[in-house]
Design an enzyme around this catalytic site. Sequence first.
Site, PDB file in Angstrom:
ATOM      1  N   GLU A   1      -2.381   0.939  -8.155  1.00 16.50           N
ATOM      2  CA  GLU A   1      -2.036   0.128  -9.196  1.00 16.50           C
ATOM      3  C   GLU A   1      -3.002   0.323 -10.355  1.00 16.50           C
ATOM      4  O   GLU A   1      -3.853   0.073 -10.618  1.00 16.50           O
ATOM      5  CB  GLU A   1      -2.321  -1.663  -8.627  1.00 16.50           C
TER       6      GLU A   1
ATOM      7  N   HIS B   1      -5.301  -2.734 -11.806  1.00 19.10           N
ATOM      8  CA  HIS B   1      -6.357  -3.309 -11.085  1.00 19.10           C
ATOM      9  C   HIS B   1      -7.513  -2.828 -10.983  1.00 19.10           C
ATOM     10  O   HIS B   1      -7.619  -1.505 -10.679  1.00 19.10           O
ATOM     11  CB  HIS B   1      -5.682  -3.463  -9.637  1.00 19.10           C
TER      12      HIS B   1
HETATM   13 ZN   LIG Z   1      -5.083  -6.678  -8.704  1.00 22.68          ZN
END
Ligand SMILES: [Zn+2]
EC number: 3.4.13.22
Length: 519
Positions: A477, A480
């Site tokens: 991701e 993140h």
């Molecule tokens: Zn996250």
Amino acid sequence: MRLHALHRGSIHAVAPFAWLLMSLVVFSLAVEVRPALAASCTSKAPEQIVIALDVGHTATNVGATSARGIGEYAFNLKLAQRVRDELLGAGFRSTFLMVTELNGHSGLSQRTERANRMNADIFISIHHDGVRDKYLKPWLYEGEQRGFFDDSTGFSLHVSPRYPESLGLARIMADQLMAGGLHFTTTHEPNNPVGARVPYLDSTRGIYRRDNLVVLRHTNMPAVLLEAGVIVNRDEELLVSTPAYQAIIAAAVTEAVKKFCKPPDAPVAGTKLPSGFVYLADIDPTIRQDIRYAGLHNFVGRPVEGYLANECVLTERAARALSQVQAELAAKKLSLIVWDCYRPARAVREFLLWSRLPRDIRMKAEFFPNTNKAELFALGYLAARSAHSRGSTVDLGIVPADLSALAGYDSTASPKPCTGAKGQRFEDGTIDLGTGYDCLDPLARTGSPNVTAEARSNRTLLQQSMQGFGFKPYSREWWHFELADEPFPQQSFDFPIVARAPPPGANVKQEAAPAPPKL
Ligand SMILES: [Zn+2]
């Protein structure tokens, strides 16, 4: 007088469900999530808490017709009076029964205007349930042709997702009703043709999402509509009229109000954070915030448990590191935007429950268009324990520093896949980072070669900026990041996120006990 003498019209004379749909529904383009504030009743004594108890429908437009031909309004009035007596008896001296005479839309507006004018802390609308007319089966009762439907049974709760507090109140109420031995109806599920066909906000408690009910949309306070039982069900019609059933409902509503207004760990605005935690806005107010799990625009499509305010909470160490990243980006006329920070463990549990409901895929088209919901855990998008619950992990992107306002989210518009190109996916204000936030898709892999060159270089910019101040990226991701040197590497926290205290010196109005409103 026997109750059914109140209304002996033929079942064919009224079309209760059609009427309900036409008069309760108001179409509107956008569903805005109101900034979440802790419920106003939490700071009041019971006698100060203003409760508006709305009797559903009117004496001349009675709502559904029971299996024995009685108008719903008569059931609503009796039950609402019983609930009022219970609330008054429990010390809620500012409980007001609202009986409405106007029909149609003006009657509905009148209900919400009254509740708003009296500054009600809680709005509860009392109803009894029917089904769509065409599913009623004919039978003869006392020589009259009537319609019944015995397959639907139980209570249901209806709330607008605009107010996270409404869902909180409904959850407590459902728990109390079930503790009293009642069960909820599944009649209103999207796939069930006989009911309202609306999505669940909480499928474990019979709580349905209603975006367009006037009495829930336009009330400025936590608002819940209770369908106390199904009166087209021939057995249940008799059951709901018994003092025993009404006592269960009255006790459950009263207990729910008590618990909602005085929760054991009262999450009230301004509650002090645990030592070591801060509000990001107190450390760096220039960092943009759009806490997605506090509203509707996230992969479950509703405010998530524990998110009672649109606020980023982090450990102080993580917040200060983020502020340094922000200062560096400011020189490039850019700014961070945070979407999720500290995440209460209860929210992670809700994601887990949600993932086990294969049919709840309302948000799939935007957030995981190419991923099977059942695989979200296996693929690493969701975890039973989240790094976010340790308080030093953050989900974020980059926006131009001069971005004026964030685009509002319209939950009624057709979804745009998060994998779409910039301009085709939801406009979140960011520089092109290749996908939308929380895009549970291989395209969101930080090193994905399948996004544009510009998106790749923007991801690199974000990654290098964050790494420069001690954050570790995550390969799956791009948004993140976890602080490497985090203060609570082994702990998981579960305190709710509530609104910040007003700044010192702000004039906090002391609320006096209200004068009885004119009804
Ligand atoms: Zn996250």
